[in-house]
Design a protein around this motif. Structure first.
Motif, PDB file in Angstrom:
ATOM      1  N   ARG A   1      -3.479   4.659  10.936  1.00  0.00           N
ATOM      2  CA  ARG A   1      -3.100   4.099   9.227  1.00  0.00           C
ATOM      3  C   ARG A   1      -3.200   2.282  10.630  1.00  0.00           C
ATOM      4  O   ARG A   1      -3.822   1.260  10.039  1.00  0.00           O
ATOM      5  CB  ARG A   1      -1.631   4.024   9.662  1.00  0.00           C
ATOM      6  CG  ARG A   1      -1.641   4.789   8.111  1.00  0.00           C
ATOM      7  CD  ARG A   1      -0.119   4.921   7.427  1.00  0.00           C
ATOM      8  NE  ARG A   1       1.083   5.338   8.279  1.00  0.00           N
ATOM      9  CZ  ARG A   1       1.247   6.367   8.848  1.00  0.00           C
ATOM     10  NH1 ARG A   1       0.961   7.343   7.547  1.00  0.00           N
ATOM     11  NH2 ARG A   1       2.214   6.761   9.630  1.00  0.00           N
TER      12      ARG A   1
ATOM     13  N   MET B   1      -5.940  -1.000   9.263  1.00  0.00           N
ATOM     14  CA  MET B   1      -5.974  -2.095   9.168  1.00  0.00           C
ATOM     15  C   MET B   1      -6.729  -3.212  10.301  1.00  0.00           C
ATOM     16  O   MET B   1      -6.413  -4.384   9.567  1.00  0.00           O
ATOM     17  CB  MET B   1      -4.428  -2.127   9.586  1.00  0.00           C
ATOM     18  CG  MET B   1      -3.465  -2.003   8.694  1.00  0.00           C
ATOM     19  SD  MET B   1      -1.612  -2.017   8.765  1.00  0.00           S
ATOM     20  CE  MET B   1      -1.454  -1.115  10.174  1.00  0.00           C
TER      21      MET B   1
ATOM     22  N   GLN C   1       0.695  -1.135   0.399  1.00  0.00           N
ATOM     23  CA  GLN C   1      -0.365  -0.490  -0.052  1.00  0.00           C
ATOM     24  C   GLN C   1       0.705   1.145   0.207  1.00  0.00           C
ATOM     25  O   GLN C   1       1.756   1.086   0.565  1.00  0.00           O
ATOM     26  CB  GLN C   1      -1.091  -0.568   1.470  1.00  0.00           C
ATOM     27  CG  GLN C   1      -1.410   1.164   1.398  1.00  0.00           C
ATOM     28  CD  GLN C   1      -2.641   1.477   2.407  1.00  0.00           C
ATOM     29  OE1 GLN C   1      -2.228   0.206   3.699  1.00  0.00           O
ATOM     30  NE2 GLN C   1      -4.176   2.124   2.612  1.00  0.00           N
TER      31      GLN C   1
END
Length: 292
Positions: free
Chosen positions: A107, A111, A3
């Motif tokens: 972030r 996830m 990513q």
């Protein structure tokens, strides 16, 4: 697939870990400072802190000496903001401050396929805050962070302090989640109770229904039945009963060709005129117009 993460050069990408001891304020300056999006955890062991972020005043006070009552403040700064310190305390502070860049937190959350909704809500709100009394474990971590072993020097000292800081952050987030779950538990219990009340009413519409009987049959108190039913469904128990009985009466008129008197009885009315008035108010037509 790797990513690609876009890094904002204006936001630091590292964890900030700091401590303060023996002075009454973070800075003697009273000017306005620009701050970046961040998640902050402050463990205040002694003293008071007063500051303003985007015109939102925040003050915490842990007291002094033997009477000190340490506390933890979690603060989410969701966008670039303006900070101003108000130095109105003369008590020397002892505190630990940890700041994590908000993009790093986001972030981590992105996830997670599952997790605590309360954390996502907290990190989505600008200047969301939560304060609580630290556990012995968190107090011990704060003291270790402020006073690393003398043998720890250089990079090892930095790693030691960061490991304690991450543990403090994790413990703080877990405390927030636990607090939110505790706050929601009574609400969930009252919802289940109200659902039992609703199911009992629907299954016994043809019988005489009083609040006392409903409470007895569903294992609740009269006051909780009345209060929680309105909270969760927006109508009182008796409003719900009347509406469902009118629905049954409407179905009897339209589907079964019941007489007005029979439909009125099904709706719990002894007076056909009162039934007709209530029916028209609910459906906009008279019972006679609804009858097939």
């Amino acid at each position: 697939m790797m990513q690609h993460v876009v890094v904002n050069p204006d936001i630091p990408q590292h964890l900030f870990v700091g401590s303060l001891e023996g002075v009454p304020s973070c800075t003697p300056e009273s000017g306005v400072h620009d701050i970046w999006p961040k998640f902050q955890v402050m463990v205040l062991l002694q003293g008071a802190q007063h500051f303003v972020v985007d015109n939102h005043s925040i003050r915490i006070d842990a007291g002094f000496g033997d009477d000190a009552e340490p506390l933890v403040l979690m603060l989410n700064v969701a966008r670039f903001a303006k900070l101003r310190f108000i130095n109105d305390s003369t008590v020397p502070m002892r505190k630990v401050m940890i700041s994590a860049p908000l993009p790093w937190i986001e972030r981590l959350l992105s996830m997670q396929t599952s997790g605590a909704p309360s954390l996502k809500t907290f990190f989505s709100q600008h200047l969301a805050s939560f304060r609580f009394s630290p556990s012995r474990h968190m107090l011990s971590l704060a003291e270790q962070l402020m006073n690393p072993p003398p043998s720890m020097e250089g990079e090892m000292r930095t790693l030691y302090r960061h490991s304690r800081a991450l543990d403090i952050m994790c413990t703080a987030c877990a405390t927030l989640v636990e607090h939110e779950e505790e706050a929601q538990r009574p609400q969930l219990m009252s919802l289940r109770q109200s659902e039992r009340v609703r199911e009992f009413i629907v299954g016994n519409l043809a019988e005489e229904l009083t609040i006392a009987r409903i409470a007895r049959e569903t294992g609740a108190s009269v006051s909780s039945v009345q209060r929680h039913f309105k909270e969760h469904f927006g109508v009182t128990v008796f409003e719900f009963i009347r509406a469902r009985r009118l629905e049954n009466a409407s179905a009897a008129l339209e589907r079964d060709g019941a007489t007005i008197a029979q439909a009125a009885f099904a709706a719990g009315y002894t007076d056909a005129s009162a039934f007709a008035t209530a029916f028209k108010k609910a459906y906009g037509v008279s019972p006679r117009q609804r009858r097939r």
